[in-house]
Design a protein around this motif. Structure first.
Motif, PDB file in Angstrom:
ATOM      1  N   VAL A  87     140.401   7.256  85.704  1.00 33.19           N
ATOM      2  CA  VAL A  87     141.017   6.907  84.421  1.00 33.19           C
ATOM      3  C   VAL A  87     142.163   5.928  84.665  1.00 33.19           C
ATOM      4  O   VAL A  87     142.658   5.792  85.781  1.00 33.19           O
ATOM      5  N   THR A  88     142.590   5.269  83.594  1.00 37.40           N
ATOM      6  CA  THR A  88     143.787   4.433  83.707  1.00 37.40           C
ATOM      7  C   THR A  88     145.022   5.319  83.604  1.00 37.40           C
ATOM      8  O   THR A  88     145.000   6.386  82.988  1.00 37.40           O
ATOM      9  N   GLY A  89     146.088   4.862  84.214  1.00 40.05           N
ATOM     10  CA  GLY A  89     147.332   5.607  84.146  1.00 40.05           C
ATOM     11  C   GLY A  89     147.815   5.798  82.724  1.00 40.05           C
ATOM     12  O   GLY A  89     148.298   6.878  82.357  1.00 40.05           O
ATOM     13  N   ARG A  90     147.683   4.765  81.911  1.00 39.77           N
ATOM     14  CA  ARG A  90     148.149   4.867  80.524  1.00 39.77           C
ATOM     15  C   ARG A  90     147.318   5.887  79.747  1.00 39.77           C
ATOM     16  O   ARG A  90     147.853   6.671  78.968  1.00 39.77           O
ATOM     17  N   ASP A  91     146.001   5.910  79.967  1.00 38.92           N
ATOM     18  CA  ASP A  91     145.152   6.850  79.240  1.00 38.92           C
ATOM     19  C   ASP A  91     145.459   8.294  79.619  1.00 38.92           C
ATOM     20  O   ASP A  91     145.515   9.178  78.754  1.00 38.92           O
ATOM     21  N   ILE A  92     145.641   8.563  80.905  1.00 38.49           N
ATOM     22  CA  ILE A  92     145.918   9.940  81.298  1.00 38.49           C
ATOM     23  C   ILE A  92     147.317  10.346  80.858  1.00 38.49           C
ATOM     24  O   ILE A  92     147.565  11.511  80.510  1.00 38.49           O
ATOM     25  N   ALA A  93     148.232   9.402  80.822  1.00 36.11           N
ATOM     26  CA  ALA A  93     149.578   9.702  80.313  1.00 36.11           C
ATOM     27  C   ALA A  93     149.506  10.129  78.852  1.00 36.11           C
ATOM     28  O   ALA A  93     150.164  11.097  78.439  1.00 36.11           O
ATOM     29  N   ARG A  94     148.706   9.415  78.066  1.00 42.78           N
ATOM     30  CA  ARG A  94     148.551   9.771  76.650  1.00 42.78           C
ATOM     31  C   ARG A  94     147.939  11.154  76.482  1.00 42.78           C
ATOM     32  O   ARG A  94     148.257  11.874  75.529  1.00 42.78           O
ATOM     33  N   ALA A  95     147.062  11.535  77.398  1.00 48.61           N
ATOM     34  CA  ALA A  95     146.401  12.834  77.294  1.00 48.61           C
ATOM     35  C   ALA A  95     147.314  13.985  77.708  1.00 48.61           C
ATOM     36  O   ALA A  95     147.225  15.085  77.146  1.00 48.61           O
TER      37      ALA A  95
END
Length: 246
Positions: A87-95
């Motif tokens: 995953v991208t860092g930004r996507d996992i951060a949002r999750a």
């Protein structure tokens, strides 16, 4: 993985090697690389995309973190033999951040890897330039700004959306300190928010040059400044309380 994805992952690992205690500038650079980079999230249950997929979990100092690795090489070094998800860092951060979960990079590495707390994941998810870099030093303001506070309370009284106002002085780990005004609002409709923005525009003219002023919504359950304001300060303007003293 694409060439750009590989390069981004390599940048995460490069910046991770630069981080050391007290080097907040290097940590900020790591967060920037993380936002654009790729991570290999370790799945404790299920397969990527399946209904029962579940990230691994670990607890450090009472806080939850999801473990991950930063490259296929680190995945091999970790010995992980279950499924994983890229995953991208930004996507996992949002999750993760809404549930107050952080991210732990390379827990298998010598020294135990590095944890990214959920508050910093929120910055990655919503924009690193929009929120102050932690750890934050928060305190009561010592600057005497009676003209500003007087004008602000006058305009607040004429702005029906405003219930109360609080204040604190914020010193980020990286960047300039600033005055934060906490907004306790009755109404958060677009029209109400525009009236509050106009209230601030009409008031900041009384702030001396060189003193940055920002606002924070006290209702934001994930903002560390808002959390500190709610628990550590009293309102300097309260529509439902006694007359303000500033």
């Amino acid at each position: 993985m694409s060439a750009s994805g590989t390069a981004a992952a390599g940048q995460v690992e490069h910046m991770l090697r630069q981080v050391s205690p007290g080097r907040y500038d290097s940590y900020e650079s790591l967060l920037h690389a993380l936002a654009e980079g790729r991570l290999w999230m370790l799945l404790w249950h299920g397969r990527p995309g399946s209904a029962d997929a579940q990230y691994g979990g670990m607890e450090v100092d009472g806080l939850g973190y999801a473990p991950c690795v930063t490259s296929p090489q680190e995945l091999a070094a970790s010995g992980w033999n279950r499924a994983y998800e890229v995953v991208t860092g930004r996507d996992i951060a949002r999750a993760l951040y809404p549930d107050r979960w952080g991210l732990w990079l390379n827990p298998h590495a010598p020294g135990g890897g590095l944890g990214i707390p959920w508050a910093d994941l929120r910055r990655v998810a919503t924009g690193l330039d929009r929120m102050p870099a932690g750890p934050l030093r928060l305190s009561e303001p010592t600057l005497e700004l009676p003209q500003f506070y007087g004008l602000l309370t006058q305009h607040a009284h004429r702005t029906p959306a405003v219930r109360a106002l609080r204040r604190c002085w914020v010193q980020p780990a990286v960047g300039s300190p600033y005055l934060a005004v906490g907004l306790d609002l009755y109404d958060t409709s677009p029209q109400a928010l525009e009236s509050v923005r106009e209230m601030m525009r009409q008031s900041v003219s009384a702030v001396p040059e060189g003193v940055p002023v920002c606002t924070v919504a006290l209702a934001d359950e994930h903002d560390p400044v808002a959390m500190w304001l709610r628990t550590q300060t009293r309102s300097f303007y309260d529509r439902e309380g006694p007359a303000p003293a500033y």
